[in-house]
Each structure stands twice: as C-alpha cells, then as structure tokens.
Design a protein around this motif. Structure first.
Motif, PDB file in Angstrom:
ATOM      1  N   SER A 170       0.686  -1.204   0.250  1.00  0.00           N
ATOM      2  CA  SER A 170       0.065   0.118   0.101  1.00  0.00           C
ATOM      3  C   SER A 170       0.767   1.089   0.088  1.00  0.00           C
ATOM      4  N   ASP A 171       0.331   2.542  -0.531  1.00  0.00           N
ATOM      5  CA  ASP A 171       0.954   3.677   0.011  1.00  0.00           C
ATOM      6  C   ASP A 171       0.274   4.484   0.566  1.00  0.00           C
ATOM      7  N   GLY A 172      -0.843   3.768   1.323  1.00  0.00           N
ATOM      8  CA  GLY A 172      -1.882   4.700   2.204  1.00  0.00           C
ATOM      9  C   GLY A 172      -3.257   5.002   1.689  1.00  0.00           C
ATOM     10  N   ARG A 173      -3.166   5.027   0.300  1.00  0.00           N
ATOM     11  CA  ARG A 173      -4.468   5.154  -0.447  1.00  0.00           C
ATOM     12  C   ARG A 173      -4.976   3.976  -1.375  1.00  0.00           C
ATOM     13  N   THR A 174      -4.158   3.340  -1.689  1.00  0.00           N
ATOM     14  CA  THR A 174      -4.443   2.096  -2.660  1.00  0.00           C
ATOM     15  C   THR A 174      -3.794   1.037  -1.594  1.00  0.00           C
ATOM     16  N   TRP A 175      -4.535  -0.212  -1.744  1.00  0.00           N
ATOM     17  CA  TRP A 175      -4.056  -1.123  -1.072  1.00  0.00           C
ATOM     18  C   TRP A 175      -4.243  -2.495  -2.084  1.00  0.00           C
ATOM     19  N   ALA A 176      -3.180  -3.415  -1.925  1.00  0.00           N
ATOM     20  CA  ALA A 176      -3.451  -4.424  -2.901  1.00  0.00           C
ATOM     21  C   ALA A 176      -2.572  -5.757  -2.444  1.00  0.00           C
ATOM     22  N   TRP A 177      -3.397  -6.833  -2.740  1.00  0.00           N
ATOM     23  CA  TRP A 177      -2.602  -8.242  -2.054  1.00  0.00           C
ATOM     24  C   TRP A 177      -3.137  -9.347  -2.819  1.00  0.00           C
ATOM     25  N   VAL A 178      -2.454 -10.555  -2.722  1.00  0.00           N
ATOM     26  CA  VAL A 178      -2.880 -11.609  -3.158  1.00  0.00           C
ATOM     27  C   VAL A 178      -3.449 -12.643  -2.489  1.00  0.00           C
ATOM     28  N   GLU A 179      -4.704 -13.186  -2.800  1.00  0.00           N
ATOM     29  CA  GLU A 179      -5.465 -14.460  -1.998  1.00  0.00           C
ATOM     30  C   GLU A 179      -5.503 -15.246  -2.776  1.00  0.00           C
ATOM     31  N   GLY A 180      -5.649 -16.460  -2.036  1.00  0.00           N
ATOM     32  CA  GLY A 180      -5.897 -17.658  -3.122  1.00  0.00           C
ATOM     33  C   GLY A 180      -4.654 -18.502  -3.362  1.00  0.00           C
ATOM     34  N   GLU A 181      -4.561 -19.713  -2.828  1.00  0.00           N
ATOM     35  CA  GLU A 181      -3.448 -20.534  -3.370  1.00  0.00           C
ATOM     36  C   GLU A 181      -3.549 -21.278  -4.517  1.00  0.00           C
ATOM     37  N   THR A 182      -4.623 -21.816  -4.924  1.00  0.00           N
ATOM     38  CA  THR A 182      -4.748 -22.726  -6.180  1.00  0.00           C
ATOM     39  C   THR A 182      -5.320 -21.727  -7.193  1.00  0.00           C
ATOM     40  N   GLU A 183      -5.918 -20.714  -6.828  1.00  0.00           N
ATOM     41  CA  GLU A 183      -6.361 -19.947  -7.887  1.00  0.00           C
ATOM     42  C   GLU A 183      -6.252 -18.386  -7.474  1.00  0.00           C
ATOM     43  N   PRO A 184      -4.955 -18.073  -7.524  1.00  0.00           N
ATOM     44  CA  PRO A 184      -4.555 -16.666  -6.766  1.00  0.00           C
ATOM     45  C   PRO A 184      -5.302 -15.802  -7.674  1.00  0.00           C
ATOM     46  N   ARG A 185      -5.681 -14.573  -7.019  1.00  0.00           N
ATOM     47  CA  ARG A 185      -6.060 -13.276  -7.579  1.00  0.00           C
ATOM     48  C   ARG A 185      -5.550 -12.029  -6.945  1.00  0.00           C
ATOM     49  N   LEU A 186      -5.372 -11.095  -7.811  1.00  0.00           N
ATOM     50  CA  LEU A 186      -4.775  -9.786  -7.065  1.00  0.00           C
ATOM     51  C   LEU A 186      -5.964  -8.969  -6.783  1.00  0.00           C
ATOM     52  N   MET A 187      -6.131  -8.677  -5.423  1.00  0.00           N
ATOM     53  CA  MET A 187      -7.164  -8.031  -4.923  1.00  0.00           C
ATOM     54  C   MET A 187      -6.899  -6.397  -4.651  1.00  0.00           C
ATOM     55  N   VAL A 188      -7.668  -5.457  -5.021  1.00  0.00           N
ATOM     56  CA  VAL A 188      -7.401  -3.996  -4.698  1.00  0.00           C
ATOM     57  C   VAL A 188      -8.681  -3.303  -4.291  1.00  0.00           C
ATOM     58  N   TRP A 189      -8.382  -2.395  -3.234  1.00  0.00           N
ATOM     59  CA  TRP A 189      -9.109  -1.632  -2.423  1.00  0.00           C
ATOM     60  C   TRP A 189      -8.243  -0.232  -2.490  1.00  0.00           C
ATOM     61  N   ARG A 190      -8.954   0.958  -2.872  1.00  0.00           N
ATOM     62  CA  ARG A 190      -8.802   2.182  -2.596  1.00  0.00           C
ATOM     63  C   ARG A 190      -9.520   2.993  -1.533  1.00  0.00           C
ATOM     64  N   THR A 191      -8.875   3.566  -0.844  1.00  0.00           N
ATOM     65  CA  THR A 191      -9.711   4.265   0.325  1.00  0.00           C
ATOM     66  C   THR A 191     -10.687   5.286   0.117  1.00  0.00           C
ATOM     67  N   ALA A 192     -10.368   5.761  -1.422  1.00  0.00           N
ATOM     68  CA  ALA A 192     -11.599   6.804  -2.038  1.00  0.00           C
ATOM     69  C   ALA A 192     -12.810   6.100  -2.444  1.00  0.00           C
ATOM     70  N   ASP A 193     -12.652   4.652  -2.386  1.00  0.00           N
ATOM     71  CA  ASP A 193     -13.601   3.975  -3.350  1.00  0.00           C
ATOM     72  C   ASP A 193     -14.788   3.393  -2.370  1.00  0.00           C
ATOM     73  N   THR A 194     -16.031   3.493  -2.741  1.00  0.00           N
ATOM     74  CA  THR A 194     -17.123   3.089  -2.038  1.00  0.00           C
ATOM     75  C   THR A 194     -17.491   1.714  -2.239  1.00  0.00           C
ATOM     76  N   ARG A 195     -16.885   1.084  -3.337  1.00  0.00           N
ATOM     77  CA  ARG A 195     -16.949  -0.358  -3.404  1.00  0.00           C
ATOM     78  C   ARG A 195     -16.189  -1.149  -2.668  1.00  0.00           C
ATOM     79  N   PRO A 196     -16.464  -2.207  -2.206  1.00  0.00           N
ATOM     80  CA  PRO A 196     -15.305  -3.207  -1.320  1.00  0.00           C
ATOM     81  C   PRO A 196     -14.085  -3.549  -2.271  1.00  0.00           C
ATOM     82  N   PRO A 197     -13.084  -4.417  -1.421  1.00  0.00           N
ATOM     83  CA  PRO A 197     -11.988  -4.914  -2.332  1.00  0.00           C
ATOM     84  C   PRO A 197     -12.744  -5.720  -3.399  1.00  0.00           C
ATOM     85  N   TRP A 198     -12.170  -5.771  -4.504  1.00  0.00           N
ATOM     86  CA  TRP A 198     -12.283  -6.226  -6.085  1.00  0.00           C
ATOM     87  C   TRP A 198     -11.014  -6.900  -6.544  1.00  0.00           C
ATOM     88  N   PRO A 199     -11.643  -8.156  -7.197  1.00  0.00           N
ATOM     89  CA  PRO A 199     -10.626  -8.960  -7.943  1.00  0.00           C
ATOM     90  C   PRO A 199     -10.166  -8.486  -9.218  1.00  0.00           C
TER      91      PRO A 199
END
Length: 328
Positions: free
Chosen positions: A210-239
């Motif tokens: 993260s840089d404090g505004r955008t957060w990103a992470w990898v979840e899932g072992e067999t089917e990994p996906r990059l998840m993103v959440w931005r503090t300015a977004d109203t939507r939840p974390p998205w793949p």
C-alpha cells in the motif's frame, strides 16, 4: 497484452546508462532516486542515482565483489540513505545494514543480521532508520535507530514478514493463532496503529502492499487473484487480476503512482486500477522497483548469463503515463 506505444516510448526515453561500461543491477527506487549495484573492472559497488545528476554517488564498495549483493535501500530525498547488503550468494546468508550521509559522503554499518528472518527492506523516516531482522526462535523484531547515530530500540517483536510503509504507517503480516493478519504501527513514535477496516479484516493473504491510499494483496493458493481496494472507493475490495499468466506466482507487489506492479516467474506487470486494466511492462524475466512517483524497470537484452548480454535500466515517472484502455 504488451504496453501501449506511449508507455514504450516513455520507458525507452528513461533508460539509464551507467558510467565506464559498468553492469547495473536494480535494487530499489523512490521519488527522485534509484539504488543500483554496479559491477566493473574495479569491483562492485552500491550507488545512489539521483534525478538530475549525471554521476552516481557511491554508497559502499563491496569487500567481496562476487558474494556481496545490494538487496534493498531507502533514501529520504535529502540527507540519509539506508541500504542492506547480502553477505553471501543465498538469501539465507547474513546481511548488514548501512547508513549513508549525503552531507559528508560517509557510510557506517548500523546493524548486522545472522539469524533467519524477513528479508531487509529499510525505511528512512524523519531522521530515523526502521528495519526488521530475525532474533531467533522463528521470531523477528522491528528496530528503529537515529540515522545520525544512537542506540537502536525494538518497537515490536513477533513472527512477521518484511514491513513496508503505507503513508505514515509501517505495515506487515504477522502470524497469530494459526493464521496471519496485517498489523501496523506509527512511524512517528512506534506505537500500534489501526488499519482501515477492510485491511484489518484480512487473514492468510500474501504480498500485501500500500501507499496509504491504494491497497493490494494476493489471496488464494490454487487460484490466486490480485485484490485491490482504494480508500476513496465506495465499493469493497475487488479482484483485479484472476487469469493466467498474469496471476501465476504473483509476488513483489509495489505501488507506483496510481499503478500496482507485480512480478511473476516469467515477467512483470502493472495494473491501472481506474480503468481496471493491466499490461506487461518488461520483457521475459524482467522486474520492477516502485515507490511513490517512481517506477524503474530492469531486464537483460540477451542471455543474462553470457558476457554479451546488456542490462537495461529504465526510470519512469508513472504519473506521466497515459491511462490504459478500459477492459472490455
């Protein structure tokens, strides 16, 4: 998908050519600076290349030009740089942490790690150097020491991975009760700090950044996906990325301006979260360093293990890259 033509032009225009035919290896980057390892006829050295300067500043000449490697660095943009040197050919070798003073041009060793623990990624913040190193029994401690000299203080001890900065926070993943969770402390005073609720709720993820505004992470072992959440977004974390090959073995997540970058075993990619599109940013086996408004690409033209290969370093301001076309 290959990068847009405008991106390719910007990448090519930002190529850095080291002096005297030295071979460059990228270690780290930040706003207005790049940390490189240069190898030539007179040995190997760690250098800092500042924006607008033609000559690199030598941080340290390595005692062992074959076994020692520059791992990571940070620079406050003014006076203090901290950097870690691996003292062996494998990642479990001991490493030393150094501090360089731009005002005097002097370098001193701040710490040495000879026990298993997280890989070093020092942080320089407001005249203080912060880092993590193994302390034994599977644990590591986060230390802080004045860059100008003074005793190191342990801010936190636990089973943790390499910390990173997110705005005014130092963030890491910590093992607790059979799971891992994100944790944070304030870079101002080392006290525990609260994380945003969507981040604090995460469990058993990997490669959090993260840089404090955008957060990103990898979840899932067999089917990994990059998840993103931005503090300015109203939507939840998205793949943001879920398909091969970009999702295969995702690692080394970084934030560069509005972009999220990551590396796979084959190449490196960048995601533009606003259109939700991503693109490959290096040729095969290339990698990137990113922090703030800094993006540096590194790859080899030709076989990197042969004498005829050429190492390419390209320094780019990601804020000047046009947006990627929207998916679909």
């Amino acid at each position: 998908m290959p990068p847009p033509a405008a991106w390719g032009t910007a990448f090519a225009a930002g190529e850095y050519r080291p002096p005297g035919g030295e071979r460059a290896a990228l270690a780290d980057a930040g706003p207005g600076w790049t940390a490189l390892q240069l190898t030539g006829g007179d040995g190997r050295r760690a250098v800092l290349v500042r924006a607008g300067e033609t000559s690199p500043r030598t941080l340290l000449r390595f005692a062992d030009p074959v076994g020692h490697q520059l791992l990571a660095a940070d620079f406050d943009g003014r006076r203090w740089a901290a950097f870690a040197v691996l003292e062996g050919r494998t990642l479990d070798s001991p490493w030393s942490l150094y501090v360089w003073d731009a005002a005097t041009g002097t370098t001193r060793r701040l710490a040495r790690a000879d026990r298993p623990g997280p890989l070093p990624r020092p942080v320089v913040h407001d005249g203080t150097v912060v880092w993590a190193q193994g302390t034994g029994a599977g644990k590591a401690a986060i230390f802080a020491a004045p860059a100008g000299g003074g005793h190191a203080r342990a801010w936190h001890t636990g089973v943790l991975d390499t910390p990173f900065t997110a705005g005014g926070l130092l963030v890491w993943r910590e093992a607790e009760g059979g799971h891992t969770r994100p944790a944070a402390l304030s870079l101002r005073d080392g006290r525990p700090a609260a994380l945003p609720a969507p981040v604090a709720a995460l469990r058993d993820i990997r490669s959090l950044v993260s840089d404090g505004r955008t957060w990103a992470w990898v979840e899932g072992e067999t089917e990994p996906r990059l998840m993103v959440w931005r503090t300015a977004d109203t939507r939840p974390p998205w793949p943001a990325v879920t398909t091969s090959p970009a999702a295969d073995g995702m690692d080394q997540l970084r934030i560069a301006g509005r972009l999220v970058t990551w590396r796979t075993p084959e190449t490196s990619y960048a995601l533009d979260p606003v259109p939700g599109s991503y693109t490959r940013i290096t040729p095969p086996y290339g990698y990137a360093a990113a922090d703030g408004n800094a993006l540096v690409l590194a790859y080899s033209v030709g076989n990197a293990k042969t004498a005829g290969a050429r190492a390419v370093i390209q320094v780019v301001d990601p804020t000047r890259l046009p947006a990627l076309p929207r998916c679909g």
